[in-house]
Design a protein around this motif. Structure first.
Motif, PDB file in Angstrom:
ATOM      1  N   ASP A 280      14.872   6.868  -3.265  1.00 41.37           N
ATOM      2  CA  ASP A 280      14.624   5.481  -2.897  1.00 41.37           C
ATOM      3  C   ASP A 280      13.117   5.251  -2.825  1.00 41.37           C
ATOM      4  OD1 ASP A 280      14.656   2.912  -2.029  1.00 41.37           O
ATOM      5  OD2 ASP A 280      15.469   3.334  -0.036  1.00 41.37           O
ATOM      6  N   ILE A 281      12.549   4.699  -3.893  1.00 47.32           N
ATOM      7  CA  ILE A 281      11.110   4.432  -3.929  1.00 47.32           C
ATOM      8  C   ILE A 281      10.820   2.946  -3.790  1.00 47.32           C
ATOM      9  CG2 ILE A 281      10.627   6.465  -5.333  1.00 47.32           C
ATOM     10  CD1 ILE A 281      10.414   4.564  -7.759  1.00 47.32           C
TER      11      ILE A 281
ATOM     12  N   ALA B 177       0.834  -1.204   0.000  1.00 48.62           N
ATOM     13  CA  ALA B 177       0.000   0.000   0.000  1.00 48.62           C
ATOM     14  C   ALA B 177       0.870   1.257   0.000  1.00 48.62           C
ATOM     15  CB  ALA B 177      -0.925  -0.011   1.222  1.00 48.62           C
ATOM     16  N   ALA B 178       1.920   1.272   0.840  1.00 42.80           N
ATOM     17  CA  ALA B 178       2.816   2.430   0.888  1.00 42.80           C
ATOM     18  C   ALA B 178       3.566   2.601  -0.426  1.00 42.80           C
ATOM     19  CB  ALA B 178       3.797   2.271   2.047  1.00 42.80           C
ATOM     20  N   TYR B 179       3.955   1.486  -1.030  1.00 42.38           N
ATOM     21  CA  TYR B 179       4.702   1.551  -2.293  1.00 42.38           C
ATOM     22  C   TYR B 179       3.855   2.172  -3.396  1.00 42.38           C
ATOM     23  CZ  TYR B 179       7.075  -0.049  -6.530  1.00 42.38           C
ATOM     24  OH  TYR B 179       7.683  -0.106  -7.764  1.00 42.38           O
TER      25      TYR B 179
ATOM     26  N   GLU C 255       7.382   7.142  -0.604  1.00 39.76           N
ATOM     27  CA  GLU C 255       8.274   8.157  -0.042  1.00 39.76           C
ATOM     28  C   GLU C 255       8.323   8.132   1.481  1.00 39.76           C
ATOM     29  OE1 GLU C 255       6.959  11.861  -1.557  1.00 39.76           O
ATOM     30  OE2 GLU C 255       7.506  11.419  -3.636  1.00 39.76           O
ATOM     31  N   TYR C 256       7.373   7.414   2.102  1.00 42.84           N
ATOM     32  CA  TYR C 256       7.285   7.427   3.555  1.00 42.84           C
ATOM     33  C   TYR C 256       7.377   6.009   4.115  1.00 42.84           C
ATOM     34  CZ  TYR C 256       5.855  12.330   3.551  1.00 42.84           C
ATOM     35  OH  TYR C 256       5.826  13.692   3.400  1.00 42.84           O
TER      36      TYR C 256
ATOM     37  N   MET D  39      13.380   1.162   7.310  1.00 38.48           N
ATOM     38  CA  MET D  39      14.035   2.215   6.557  1.00 38.48           C
ATOM     39  C   MET D  39      14.914   1.648   5.445  1.00 38.48           C
ATOM     40  SD  MET D  39      13.335   5.354   7.191  1.00 38.48           S
ATOM     41  CE  MET D  39      12.527   6.394   8.411  1.00 38.48           C
ATOM     42  N   ASN D  40      15.433   0.441   5.658  1.00 36.38           N
ATOM     43  CA  ASN D  40      16.335  -0.179   4.698  1.00 36.38           C
ATOM     44  C   ASN D  40      15.628  -1.338   4.003  1.00 36.38           C
ATOM     45  OD1 ASN D  40      18.474  -2.229   3.834  1.00 36.38           O
ATOM     46  ND2 ASN D  40      19.752  -0.470   4.345  1.00 36.38           N
TER      47      ASN D  40
END
Length: 360
Positions: free
Chosen positions: A90-91, A71-73, A78-79, A98-99
């Motif tokens: 970094d998308i 969903a975030a992707y 960005e978040y 974070m990594n």
């Protein structure tokens, strides 16, 4: 390449004195927490149903993380939760991590748990199908719930893993899943073997064709590998300065922030090889105690597989998870991430519990 020469146990400006620094204590506490978690899970896992419960929870939690990550992707990537990623370019999918490389290891372990449930379902169906009962009904009905839920979770987790675009992560996951399947296939009927292999290959090709552009683009790049080779060369060239006890636990970022080679422009916080970094900072003796337990556990699981004792899908999970974490740790730093370390400790504890006499 120029070697990095730093005398061991000599404080330097901008560098903490090696030994039990604050960072070293935190790192030691983290590894101690992994050991305590292993012992806790081992102590509380007294029935085979407990192992199955752990598998279900870990597979479902990983699927939920993958669902959020997807969903975030697709929302822009960005978040991470409500935090903006430090690298605006970094998308790639990283879920709540974070990594993306560390998340790849995490989702890979969850994927192995879901795959173990699926394989166990196939074996249960093959052993317990009643006369006249259809193979399809036996496949989708499972003592722990409907198997389609776990199949859906596998699709979500595989898609998330591909979208991380983590080259080392996808390689490690592929080897881990391959180990799980190959060690399970000898006990399955030929038709089931062919069906599993065909289904896995077709699913992987479809998922890569749909969502693998970013991964394919990264596979075509060579950036990053040269820097890692320089780092490896520096570590190996200076490891001999204090091979037994190292230069100080968790001191790697401090060393390279002051003394990195001239041809490395960016800050280097990790060695991108847990074994080399651990040997360099904590010493060879500490590395020995880090490597021996998973090697011994893998030997125990393989012997159980060879003599045909115990629920072998779970034993293959123990081996496959070590393959996944072991391979990725030689190319990145997943062993230093709490979520990955805790997941791996739980898997090894619940699998090892099956080597003891337990209740039904």
């Amino acid at each position: 390449m120029r070697s990095l020469i730093i005398p061991a146990y000599v404080p330097t400006q901008g560098l903490e004195a090696p030994g039990w620094s604050e960072k070293g204590l935190r790192t030691a506490s983290f590894f101690a927490a992994n050991l305590l978690l292993f012992l806790l899970v081992l102590q509380t896992t007294t029935r085979k149903q407990d192992v199955f419960a752990y598998l279900k929870v870990m597979a479902n939690v990983s699927a939920i993380y993958a669902l959020y990550g997807l969903a975030a992707y697709f929302a822009g990537g960005e978040y991470v939760l409500w935090f903006k990623k430090p690298d605006n370019n970094d998308i790639a999918l990283s879920s709540t991590f974070m990594n993306r490389n560390n998340y790849a290891t995490f989702v890979g372990l969850g994927l192995l748990c879901g795959a173990t449930i699926t394989i166990d379902s196939l074996l249960t169906r093959a052993r317990g199908r009643r006369p006249g009962e259809s193979h399809l009904r036996r496949l989708i009905t499972y003592p722990g719930g409907n198997i389609w839920i776990y199949v859906l979770g596998l699709i979500l987790m595989t898609t998330a893993a591909i979208l991380t675009a983590s080259r080392a992560g996808v390689l490690a996951i592929s080897l881990g899943v391959g180990t799980l399947v190959l060690l399970s296939l000898p006990r399955l009927r030929p038709s089931v073997r062919l069906g599993i292999l065909t289904g896995l290959a077709a699913s992987l090709l479809v998922l890569i064709s749909i969502s693998g552009d970013l991964l394919l683009d990264r596979l075509s790049l060579e950036n990053g590998s040269g820097v890692r080779l320089i780092i490896y060369d520096l570590i190996l060239g200076n490891w001999a300065s204090n091979p037994l006890s190292g230069v100080g636990l968790a001191q790697f970022d401090s060393l390279f922030s002051v003394y990195r080679a001239e041809n490395i422009a960016q800050p280097i916080l990790r060695a991108h090889n847990d074994y080399l970094e651990f040997a360099y900072t904590a010493g060879t003796i500490a590395l020995f105690f880090l490597l021996v337990p998973p090697i011994l556990l893998t030997r125990i699981y393989y012997r159980r597989l060879s003599d045909g004792s115990g629920p072998y899908p779970q034993f293959t999970l123990g081996i496959a998870s070590s393959v996944l974490v072991g391979v990725h740790s030689s190319l990145d730093f997943p062993l230093q991430i709490p979520a990955v370390g805790f997941y791996y400790a739980i898997i090894q504890a619940m699998v090892y519990s099956l080597t003891r006499p337990v209740s039904k």
